[in-house]
Design a protein around this motif. Sequence first.
Motif, PDB file in Angstrom:
ATOM      1  N   PRO A   1      21.979  -2.739   5.315  1.00 53.16           N
ATOM      2  CA  PRO A   1      21.292  -2.757   6.610  1.00 53.16           C
ATOM      3  C   PRO A   1      19.820  -3.168   6.527  1.00 53.16           C
ATOM      4  O   PRO A   1      19.204  -3.431   7.559  1.00 53.16           O
ATOM      5  CB  PRO A   1      21.421  -1.308   7.100  1.00 53.16           C
ATOM      6  N   VAL A   2      19.255  -3.219   5.328  1.00 55.98           N
ATOM      7  CA  VAL A   2      17.845  -3.583   5.186  1.00 55.98           C
ATOM      8  C   VAL A   2      17.671  -4.850   4.343  1.00 55.98           C
ATOM      9  O   VAL A   2      16.637  -5.057   3.722  1.00 55.98           O
ATOM     10  CB  VAL A   2      17.003  -2.412   4.613  1.00 55.98           C
ATOM     11  N   LEU A   3      18.663  -5.723   4.374  1.00 57.88           N
ATOM     12  CA  LEU A   3      18.621  -6.962   3.596  1.00 57.88           C
ATOM     13  C   LEU A   3      17.362  -7.770   3.913  1.00 57.88           C
ATOM     14  O   LEU A   3      16.667  -8.222   3.009  1.00 57.88           O
ATOM     15  CB  LEU A   3      19.872  -7.810   3.855  1.00 57.88           C
ATOM     16  N   ALA A   4      17.035  -7.933   5.172  1.00 53.31           N
ATOM     17  CA  ALA A   4      15.875  -8.754   5.550  1.00 53.31           C
ATOM     18  C   ALA A   4      14.567  -8.153   5.030  1.00 53.31           C
ATOM     19  O   ALA A   4      13.717  -8.883   4.507  1.00 53.31           O
ATOM     20  CB  ALA A   4      15.815  -8.918   7.069  1.00 53.31           C
ATOM     21  N   GLU A   5      14.412  -6.839   5.145  1.00 55.91           N
ATOM     22  CA  GLU A   5      13.199  -6.189   4.661  1.00 55.91           C
ATOM     23  C   GLU A   5      13.074  -6.318   3.150  1.00 55.91           C
ATOM     24  O   GLU A   5      12.003  -6.588   2.617  1.00 55.91           O
ATOM     25  CB  GLU A   5      13.189  -4.708   5.048  1.00 55.91           C
TER      26      GLU A   5
ATOM     27  N   TRP B   1      12.070   1.634   4.379  1.00 53.97           N
ATOM     28  CA  TRP B   1      13.297   0.830   4.453  1.00 53.97           C
ATOM     29  C   TRP B   1      14.135   0.997   3.191  1.00 53.97           C
ATOM     30  O   TRP B   1      15.359   0.907   3.245  1.00 53.97           O
ATOM     31  CB  TRP B   1      12.984  -0.647   4.702  1.00 53.97           C
ATOM     32  N   GLN B   2      13.517   1.255   2.050  1.00 53.83           N
ATOM     33  CA  GLN B   2      14.245   1.357   0.788  1.00 53.83           C
ATOM     34  C   GLN B   2      15.240   2.522   0.787  1.00 53.83           C
ATOM     35  O   GLN B   2      16.262   2.452   0.105  1.00 53.83           O
ATOM     36  CB  GLN B   2      13.275   1.504  -0.383  1.00 53.83           C
ATOM     37  N   ILE B   3      14.963   3.546   1.542  1.00 58.28           N
ATOM     38  CA  ILE B   3      15.851   4.710   1.606  1.00 58.28           C
ATOM     39  C   ILE B   3      17.209   4.324   2.192  1.00 58.28           C
ATOM     40  O   ILE B   3      18.232   4.914   1.855  1.00 58.28           O
ATOM     41  CB  ILE B   3      15.197   5.837   2.429  1.00 58.28           C
ATOM     42  N   ARG B   4      17.244   3.305   3.035  1.00 60.89           N
ATOM     43  CA  ARG B   4      18.480   2.884   3.698  1.00 60.89           C
ATOM     44  C   ARG B   4      19.225   1.789   2.941  1.00 60.89           C
ATOM     45  O   ARG B   4      20.244   1.300   3.397  1.00 60.89           O
ATOM     46  CB  ARG B   4      18.162   2.432   5.119  1.00 60.89           C
ATOM     47  N   GLY B   5      18.725   1.393   1.776  1.00 65.30           N
ATOM     48  CA  GLY B   5      19.334   0.306   1.019  1.00 65.30           C
ATOM     49  C   GLY B   5      20.720   0.639   0.490  1.00 65.30           C
ATOM     50  O   GLY B   5      20.967   1.735  -0.020  1.00 65.30           O
TER      51      GLY B   5
ATOM     52  N   GLY C   1       0.812  -1.210   0.000  1.00 66.92           N
ATOM     53  CA  GLY C   1       0.000   0.000   0.000  1.00 66.92           C
ATOM     54  C   GLY C   1       0.846   1.261   0.000  1.00 66.92           C
ATOM     55  O   GLY C   1       2.059   1.214  -0.041  1.00 66.92           O
ATOM     56  N   ALA C   2       0.184   2.386   0.081  1.00 66.54           N
ATOM     57  CA  ALA C   2       0.851   3.672  -0.079  1.00 66.54           C
ATOM     58  C   ALA C   2       1.437   4.236   1.209  1.00 66.54           C
ATOM     59  O   ALA C   2       2.122   5.238   1.172  1.00 66.54           O
ATOM     60  CB  ALA C   2      -0.139   4.684  -0.667  1.00 66.54           C
ATOM     61  N   LEU C   3       1.169   3.654   2.329  1.00 68.53           N
ATOM     62  CA  LEU C   3       1.666   4.185   3.586  1.00 68.53           C
ATOM     63  C   LEU C   3       3.188   4.159   3.618  1.00 68.53           C
ATOM     64  O   LEU C   3       3.814   3.128   3.379  1.00 68.53           O
ATOM     65  CB  LEU C   3       1.092   3.408   4.767  1.00 68.53           C
ATOM     66  N   GLU C   4       3.762   5.294   3.937  1.00 72.69           N
ATOM     67  CA  GLU C   4       5.208   5.472   3.866  1.00 72.69           C
ATOM     68  C   GLU C   4       5.993   4.471   4.720  1.00 72.69           C
ATOM     69  O   GLU C   4       7.053   4.015   4.320  1.00 72.69           O
ATOM     70  CB  GLU C   4       5.553   6.906   4.275  1.00 72.69           C
ATOM     71  N   HIS C   5       5.461   4.077   5.853  1.00 69.89           N
ATOM     72  CA  HIS C   5       6.210   3.160   6.712  1.00 69.89           C
ATOM     73  C   HIS C   5       6.420   1.787   6.061  1.00 69.89           C
ATOM     74  O   HIS C   5       7.318   1.052   6.441  1.00 69.89           O
ATOM     75  CB  HIS C   5       5.557   3.015   8.088  1.00 69.89           C
TER      76      HIS C   5
END
Length: 99
Positions: free
Chosen positions: A57-61, A17-21, A9-13
Amino acid sequence: MTDTARLPGALEHHWSWQIRGACRTVDTNLFFHPTNERGAAAKQREQVAKSVCARCPVLAECREYALEVREPYGVWGGLTEDERRALIAGRHSRRPVAA
């Protein structure tokens, strides 16, 4: 094609996580094979892409996202297309059958 019905969905949360990739500072072509790439060239590109993922740092996400939406292309969360398909198939084969 990505199954958009599975997107969170569109919710930012759901997407922040993609910003930290670690991949954000790397040429995206590294993660997606060019037309007709095969053999050693494909394996080498995939290994370099996976090395970026290994320090992410966001491999799992990222991995969970790619598995959840059944991302059909590229290296996501340190997994290739074939590796993700195998994991998804394994998840489905382990589900209990309803009586």
